[in-house]
Design an enzyme around this catalytic site. Structure first.
Site, PDB file in Angstrom:
ATOM      1  N   GLY A 164     -34.983 -15.071  -7.543  1.00  0.00           N
ATOM      2  CA  GLY A 164     -35.446 -14.373  -8.784  1.00  0.00           C
ATOM      3  C   GLY A 164     -35.670 -15.235 -10.187  1.00  0.00           C
ATOM      4  O   GLY A 164     -35.858 -16.438 -10.073  1.00  0.00           O
ATOM      5  N   SER A 174     -37.612 -17.479  -4.352  1.00  0.00           N
ATOM      6  CA  SER A 174     -38.802 -18.027  -5.156  1.00  0.00           C
ATOM      7  C   SER A 174     -39.869 -18.339  -4.202  1.00  0.00           C
ATOM      8  O   SER A 174     -40.310 -19.419  -4.575  1.00  0.00           O
ATOM      9  CB  SER A 174     -38.181 -19.177  -6.045  1.00  0.00           C
ATOM     10  OG  SER A 174     -37.465 -18.665  -7.027  1.00  0.00           O
ATOM     11  N   ASN A 219     -40.009  -7.841  -0.079  1.00  0.00           N
ATOM     12  CA  ASN A 219     -38.898  -7.004  -0.494  1.00  0.00           C
ATOM     13  C   ASN A 219     -39.321  -6.712  -2.065  1.00  0.00           C
ATOM     14  O   ASN A 219     -39.317  -7.651  -2.898  1.00  0.00           O
ATOM     15  CB  ASN A 219     -37.557  -8.049  -0.741  1.00  0.00           C
ATOM     16  CG  ASN A 219     -36.522  -7.166  -1.280  1.00  0.00           C
ATOM     17  OD1 ASN A 219     -36.780  -5.945  -1.637  1.00  0.00           O
ATOM     18  ND2 ASN A 219     -35.349  -7.959  -1.393  1.00  0.00           N
ATOM     19  N   LYS A 224     -37.671  -4.691  -3.903  1.00  0.00           N
ATOM     20  CA  LYS A 224     -36.843  -4.086  -4.967  1.00  0.00           C
ATOM     21  C   LYS A 224     -36.969  -2.874  -5.483  1.00  0.00           C
ATOM     22  O   LYS A 224     -37.527  -2.177  -4.993  1.00  0.00           O
ATOM     23  CB  LYS A 224     -36.154  -5.437  -5.860  1.00  0.00           C
ATOM     24  CG  LYS A 224     -36.095  -6.819  -5.049  1.00  0.00           C
ATOM     25  CD  LYS A 224     -35.507  -7.803  -5.793  1.00  0.00           C
ATOM     26  CE  LYS A 224     -35.729  -9.059  -5.104  1.00  0.00           C
ATOM     27  NZ  LYS A 224     -35.172 -10.283  -5.449  1.00  0.00           N
ATOM     28  N   GLU A 253     -30.863 -17.286   2.085  1.00  0.00           N
ATOM     29  CA  GLU A 253     -31.506 -16.850   0.865  1.00  0.00           C
ATOM     30  C   GLU A 253     -30.257 -17.567  -0.206  1.00  0.00           C
ATOM     31  O   GLU A 253     -29.337 -16.842  -0.631  1.00  0.00           O
ATOM     32  CB  GLU A 253     -31.629 -15.509   0.506  1.00  0.00           C
ATOM     33  CG  GLU A 253     -32.523 -14.849   1.089  1.00  0.00           C
ATOM     34  CD  GLU A 253     -33.254 -13.723   0.336  1.00  0.00           C
ATOM     35  OE1 GLU A 253     -34.506 -13.719   0.254  1.00  0.00           O
ATOM     36  OE2 GLU A 253     -32.686 -12.859  -0.071  1.00  0.00           O
ATOM     37  N   HIS A 291     -27.952  -8.115   1.011  1.00  0.00           N
ATOM     38  CA  HIS A 291     -28.840  -8.652  -0.044  1.00  0.00           C
ATOM     39  C   HIS A 291     -27.916  -9.247  -1.067  1.00  0.00           C
ATOM     40  O   HIS A 291     -26.972  -8.524  -1.447  1.00  0.00           O
ATOM     41  CB  HIS A 291     -30.106  -8.030  -0.472  1.00  0.00           C
ATOM     42  CG  HIS A 291     -31.246  -8.827  -1.207  1.00  0.00           C
ATOM     43  ND1 HIS A 291     -30.560  -9.135  -2.634  1.00  0.00           N
ATOM     44  CD2 HIS A 291     -32.084  -9.644  -1.079  1.00  0.00           C
ATOM     45  CE1 HIS A 291     -31.747 -10.040  -3.058  1.00  0.00           C
ATOM     46  NE2 HIS A 291     -32.544 -10.125  -2.119  1.00  0.00           N
TER      47      HIS A 291
HETATM   48  P1  PGA Z   1     -37.647 -13.879  -5.243  1.00  0.00           P
HETATM   49  O1  PGA Z   1     -36.667 -12.819  -4.390  1.00  0.00           O
HETATM   50  O2  PGA Z   1     -38.655 -14.226  -4.248  1.00  0.00           O
HETATM   51  O3  PGA Z   1     -38.206 -12.919  -6.236  1.00  0.00           O
HETATM   52  O4  PGA Z   1     -36.696 -15.089  -5.632  1.00  0.00           O
HETATM   53  C1  PGA Z   1     -36.303 -13.023  -3.003  1.00  0.00           C
HETATM   54  C2  PGA Z   1     -35.344 -12.177  -2.615  1.00  0.00           C
HETATM   55  O5  PGA Z   1     -34.462 -11.637  -3.507  1.00  0.00           O
HETATM   56  O6  PGA Z   1     -35.400 -11.625  -1.527  1.00  0.00           O
END
Ligand code: PGA
Length: 252
Positions: A169, A211, A9, A11, A163, A93
């Site tokens: 994040g 993460s 993803n 973003k 998640e 999400h």
């Molecule tokens: P991240 O994001 O791997 O940067 O923690 C995961 C997500 O939001 O799908």
């Protein structure tokens, strides 16, 4: 063993379509040799068409709107995204929920996605954990509302990503453990089984996200009770993302 599903993803990144094409090309060059993994990238919608012309990787959109056409400024229909090359679409999400998306809206989006031939990737997760385990109620409520009115047969085309918001994040409080992922996977399957029956519940693919990185991906895939992982930050770095995919390909 069924193929593991590794979804990146992106973003609101990267900053240009040229950069996006470079990352996809780098990932695809390695991934072509892998047999036990399905790789999907969710870029900004604006880049879908250009990336799909590369014919290198399966694409997902990060969001859709539930109406098919009309006066909805700034929105994209499922059919538009499908025509631009998306095969999957992320729904609900936590970053969109933080902007006001509800499970009721996610429900309409899932139905619209299925109608357009897109596979919805429903994201669910609690914002924090409490000692009494109340977060299970959050997950059950999100699941029940988001999947309301779906037919059993729809579930094989749905993906559910657990998640936990506290693990997502750069502001994550800590990483989740594979044991926590496993426990929630079992809980999610139980909730699905109560609503749709055991067979339909089995047909859903489950992912862990939050993460996921080169160091922990293998453990989530091996011991997290999931069919794959949803990767944020590390999916923008081709070398790291390839390493995560590699760990899925080489699971014993
Ligand atoms: P991240 O994001 O791997 O940067 O923690 C995961 C997500 O939001 O799908």
């Amino acid at each position: 063993m069924a193929k593991k599903l590794i979804i990146g993803n992106w973003k609101m990144n990267p900053q240009s379509v040229a950069e996006a094409r470079k990352i996809v090309t780098a990932i695809a060059a390695k991934v072509e040799q892998f047999k036990k993994v399905s790789v999907v990238i969710a870029p900004p919608a604006l880049y879908l068409e250009s990336l799909s012309k590369l014919k290198k990787i399966t694409l997902a959109a990060q969001n859709l709107f539930w109406e098919e056409s009309g006066a909805y400024t700034g929105e994209h229909s499922g059919a538009m995204l499908a025509k631009s090359g998306a095969k999957y679409v992320i729904v609900g999400h936590s970053e969109r929920r933080a902007m006001g998306e509800t499970s009721n809206m996610a429900n309409k989006k899932i139905k619209a996605a299925l109608k357009a031939g897109l596979k919805p990737i429903l994201c669910i997760g609690e914002s924090s954990r409490d000692e009494k385990g109340e977060y299970h109620t959050v997950i059950k409520t999100e699941l029940t509302a988001s999947l309301a009115g779906l037919k059993k047969a729809n579930l094989k085309n749905c993906i559910i990503a657990y998640e936990p918001i506290w693990a997502i994040g750069k502001n994550a409080t800590r990483e989740a453990t594979p044991a926590e992922s496993l426990e929630m996977s079992i809980f999610i399957k139980k909730v699905l089984s109560d609503i749709f029956g055991a067979d339909a519940a089995k047909s859903v693919q489950l992912l862990y996200g939050g993460s996921v990185n080169t160091k922990n991906a293998e453990a989530f895939l091996a011991d997290g009770g999931v069919d794959g992982v949803l990767v944020g930050r590390e999916s923008l770095n081709p070398l790291k993302f390839i390493q995560i995919i590699y760990s899925a390909e080489h699971l014993s």
